[in-house]
Design an enzyme around this catalytic site. Structure first.
Site, PDB file in Angstrom:
ATOM      1  N   ALA A 107       0.762  -1.251   0.000  1.00 12.29           N
ATOM      2  CA  ALA A 107       0.000   0.000   0.000  1.00 12.29           C
ATOM      3  C   ALA A 107       0.794   1.304   0.000  1.00 12.29           C
ATOM      4  O   ALA A 107       0.302   2.315  -0.485  1.00 12.29           O
ATOM      5  CB  ALA A 107      -0.948   0.022   1.197  1.00 12.29           C
ATOM      6  N   PRO A 109       3.074   4.529  -0.812  1.00 13.30           N
ATOM      7  CA  PRO A 109       2.654   5.597   0.110  1.00 13.30           C
ATOM      8  C   PRO A 109       1.149   5.884   0.133  1.00 13.30           C
ATOM      9  O   PRO A 109       0.735   6.910   0.660  1.00 13.30           O
ATOM     10  CB  PRO A 109       3.409   6.813  -0.423  1.00 13.30           C
ATOM     11  CG  PRO A 109       3.486   6.582  -1.897  1.00 13.30           C
ATOM     12  CD  PRO A 109       3.618   5.089  -2.066  1.00 13.30           C
ATOM     13  N   SER A 111      -1.216   6.185  -2.391  1.00  9.71           N
ATOM     14  CA  SER A 111      -1.934   6.925  -3.439  1.00  9.71           C
ATOM     15  C   SER A 111      -3.189   6.175  -3.848  1.00  9.71           C
ATOM     16  O   SER A 111      -4.270   6.750  -3.966  1.00  9.71           O
ATOM     17  CB  SER A 111      -1.038   7.118  -4.665  1.00  9.71           C
ATOM     18  OG  SER A 111       0.067   7.924  -4.322  1.00  9.71           O
ATOM     19  N   LYS A 112      -3.033   4.860  -4.042  1.00 15.18           N
ATOM     20  CA  LYS A 112      -4.200   4.070  -4.451  1.00 15.18           C
ATOM     21  C   LYS A 112      -5.114   3.794  -3.263  1.00 15.18           C
ATOM     22  O   LYS A 112      -6.332   3.799  -3.398  1.00 15.18           O
ATOM     23  CB  LYS A 112      -3.754   2.785  -5.145  1.00 15.18           C
ATOM     24  CG  LYS A 112      -2.941   3.077  -6.402  1.00 15.18           C
ATOM     25  CD  LYS A 112      -2.462   1.856  -7.123  1.00 15.18           C
ATOM     26  CE  LYS A 112      -1.452   2.222  -8.205  1.00 15.18           C
ATOM     27  NZ  LYS A 112      -0.121   2.628  -7.669  1.00 15.18           N
ATOM     28  N   ASP A 157       4.112  -9.256   5.835  1.00 14.58           N
ATOM     29  CA  ASP A 157       4.614  -9.637   4.520  1.00 14.58           C
ATOM     30  C   ASP A 157       3.385 -10.069   3.730  1.00 14.58           C
ATOM     31  O   ASP A 157       2.639 -10.945   4.173  1.00 14.58           O
ATOM     32  CB  ASP A 157       5.606 -10.794   4.675  1.00 14.58           C
ATOM     33  CG  ASP A 157       6.186 -11.228   3.330  1.00 14.58           C
ATOM     34  OD1 ASP A 157       5.477 -11.138   2.302  1.00 14.58           O
ATOM     35  OD2 ASP A 157       7.349 -11.665   3.304  1.00 14.58           O
ATOM     36  N   ASP A 172      -0.597  -4.087  -5.916  1.00 11.45           N
ATOM     37  CA  ASP A 172       0.193  -3.113  -6.680  1.00 11.45           C
ATOM     38  C   ASP A 172       1.649  -3.421  -6.346  1.00 11.45           C
ATOM     39  O   ASP A 172       2.248  -2.799  -5.480  1.00 11.45           O
ATOM     40  CB  ASP A 172      -0.225  -1.695  -6.251  1.00 11.45           C
ATOM     41  CG  ASP A 172       0.400  -0.621  -7.123  1.00 11.45           C
ATOM     42  OD1 ASP A 172       0.479  -0.820  -8.347  1.00 11.45           O
ATOM     43  OD2 ASP A 172       0.801   0.426  -6.578  1.00 11.45           O
ATOM     44  N   CYS A 225       4.343  -1.027 -12.489  1.00 11.50           N
ATOM     45  CA  CYS A 225       4.717   0.063 -13.397  1.00 11.50           C
ATOM     46  C   CYS A 225       5.959  -0.357 -14.174  1.00 11.50           C
ATOM     47  O   CYS A 225       6.907   0.395 -14.306  1.00 11.50           O
ATOM     48  CB  CYS A 225       4.917   1.370 -12.641  1.00 11.50           C
ATOM     49  SG  CYS A 225       6.148   1.320 -11.339  1.00 11.50           S
TER      50      CYS A 225
END
Ligand SMILES: C[S@@+](CC[C@H](N)C(=O)[O-])C[C@H]1O[C@@H](n2cnc3c(N)ncnc32)[C@H](O)[C@@H]1O
Lengths: 295, 158
Positions: A107, A109, A111-112, A157, A172, A225
């Site tokens: 998670a 920082p 943003s999502k 984890d 993510d 990404c």
């Protein structure tokens, strides 16, 4: 050799892709409706002389022409959040609804996380998980600044996050970040096939656990990404006996289908339902997103 | 609640009415402002989170840190005032342009106000900027470092 050359055969209009890497990318931000209204956020930006242009595909996303986006009053007060344009895609694919129970497995920082919380109108629960101690503080402060009050933070984890079930899970994943090269060209110097394969092992572990934690029929979104198929399609392929894929398409944003062949090996045809986003197609960074429905 | 010596290191549920009474007393905020939220205490902090059942996990944080109970009087966090402070009817300070800028930078300034000494909700053009400490004609900004307009790092990676 230039690392991105390995993608010559899979990226459409490869020369444009290469050229786009050199072009400056303006900062972008998301309007945070948990704290203010759109018009108020725009007023603050205008007063501070920050030119803001909404994305065609997502009206809450803004391209900002400002050298000090992070210091804008609108940002300090939590009316906007500095966030990459394509980073706003996975929450839209996850499509969380008020009242649902959602897990954001990687998670920080946030943003999502905070976008998900906004889409839920602060109702229901987002569990934001982040194992790295030093990355808990920015996650917390972003959630607090943005007024995301339905977020609970855990520090497991992700491969061993203990229990569900969740309606929706976002993975993510940590990745080689090639899609960030327009912001920071140094990311490419750290890339290697070995690094991608090491990350793949971690990513498969995360995705497998995410599927275990989702309820039957629940949704898991996997995103990175990077362009590396080792970290994208090949990770998703390992989960196809436990889930099926749904096609991703965001109106107004041009994606390229996931690849079904890499390095001389065939991959599952189903992987063409996943989406690859390239810098030259929407003037953004790069991203990969897959939407899995658990069996 | 302030001054009690509980320092247990887990999230312990608190009654909404107990928290609301403290905010009503200092800021005149009605109890209904806190409907739809749950409250927890951990060590010397109070946390506020949306009203939802929490699965049995080990938590680092729940919602937002809302109050600090360490001092002689309790202190509201800036973020909590930005969410709940709008409904305040007492102990408010209203700033003009220049004062607001100084406040957001973390500064201390001379301000004339009828506010009682202690923590105040600081407003600018009808919006809450955050928490200030008012004492003897001076307003000391309590804006946390990472939220100040001076010395805040450029945005996030993703
Ligand atoms: C791409 S970043 C996440 C960005 C975030 N989702 C956002 O939108 O702001 C990946 C995160 O995964 C975390 N991570 C690394 N190893 C992990 C693991 N084993 N389980 C869960 N998360 C992990 C990293 O510390 C990093 O914060």
């Amino acid at each position: 050799m230039d690392w991105l050359e390995r993608y010559r055969r899979i990226v459409p209009d490869f020369e444009d892709f290469k050229a786009a890497q050199q072009r400056r990318l303006l900062p972008s931000a998301r309007i945070n409706l948990l704290k203010t209204e759109r018009s108020r956020a725009m007023e603050h930006l205008e007063e501070e002389g920050a030119k803001a242009r909404p994305f065609e595909w997502y009206p809450l996303g803004l391209q900002l022409d400002s050298e000090r986006a992070g210091k804008l009053r609108a940002n300090l007060l939590g009316y906007i959040h500095i966030q990459e344009e394509l980073s706003m895609v996975p929450p839209l694919v996850l499509d969380p609804k008020p009242g649902e129970r959602v897990l954001d497995l990687c998670a920080s920082p946030g943003s999502k996380t905070t976008q998900i919380s906004q889409m839920m109108g602060n109702r229901g629960l987002v569990v934001a998980n982040e194992p790295s101690l030093s990355r808990i503080a920015p996650l917390r402060s972003n959630c607090e600044r943005l007024g995301a009050l339905n977020v609970a933070i855990t520090r497991y984890d992700g491969r061993r996050f203990p229990r569900g079930p969740f309606d929706k899970v976002l993975v993510d994943a940590p990745c080689s970040s090639e899609g960030r090269a327009r912001r920071d060209p140094k990311v490419l110097s750290r890339c290697s096939p070995k690094r991608s394969l090491d990350l793949q092992r971690l990513q498969i572990g995360l995705l497998k656990n995410a599927l275990r934690l989702a309820r039957a029929g629940g949704l898991v979104v996997y995103s990175t990404c990077t362009y590396a198929p080792e970290e994208n399609e090949m990770v998703v392929e390992s989960a196809l006996n436990e889930a099926r894929l749904e096609r991703i398409s965001i109106p107004g944003l041009r994606e390229s289908p996931g690849i079904t062949e890499w390095d001389g090996s065939d991959l599952s045809e189903e992987l063409s339902c996943t989406a690859r986003y390239y810098p030259h197609m929407n003037d953004t960074g790069g991203f990969f997103v897959a939407r899995l429905i658990k069996n | 609640m302030p001054g009690s010596s509980r320092t247990r290191n887990f999230f312990e549920p608190l009654e909404r009415s107990e928290v609301a009474a403290m905010w009503r007393e200092r800021f005149g905020i009605p109890e209904s402002a806190f409907d739809g939220y749950r409250f927890y205490r951990k060590a010397q902090s109070v946390w506020v989170v949306s009203d939802v059942d929490l699965p049995g996990l080990s938590y680092e944080a729940l919602g937002m840190r809302m109050m600090d109970l360490k001092g002689r009087v309790w202190k509201p966090t800036t973020c909590a005032l930005q969410v709940f402070g709008r409904l305040a009817s007492r102990n408010m300070v209203h700033l003009d342009d220049d004062q607001a800028r100084a406040f957001l930078a973390g500064g201390t300034q001379e301000i004339e106000s009828a506010t009682e000494p202690g923590y105040a909700v600081v407003f600018y053009r009808g919006e809450v900027l955050g928490c200030g400490l008012y004492s003897r004609g001076r307003l000391i900004s309590q804006i946390p470092k990472e939220m100040r307009s001076a010395g805040c790092q450029e945005g996030d990676e993703t």
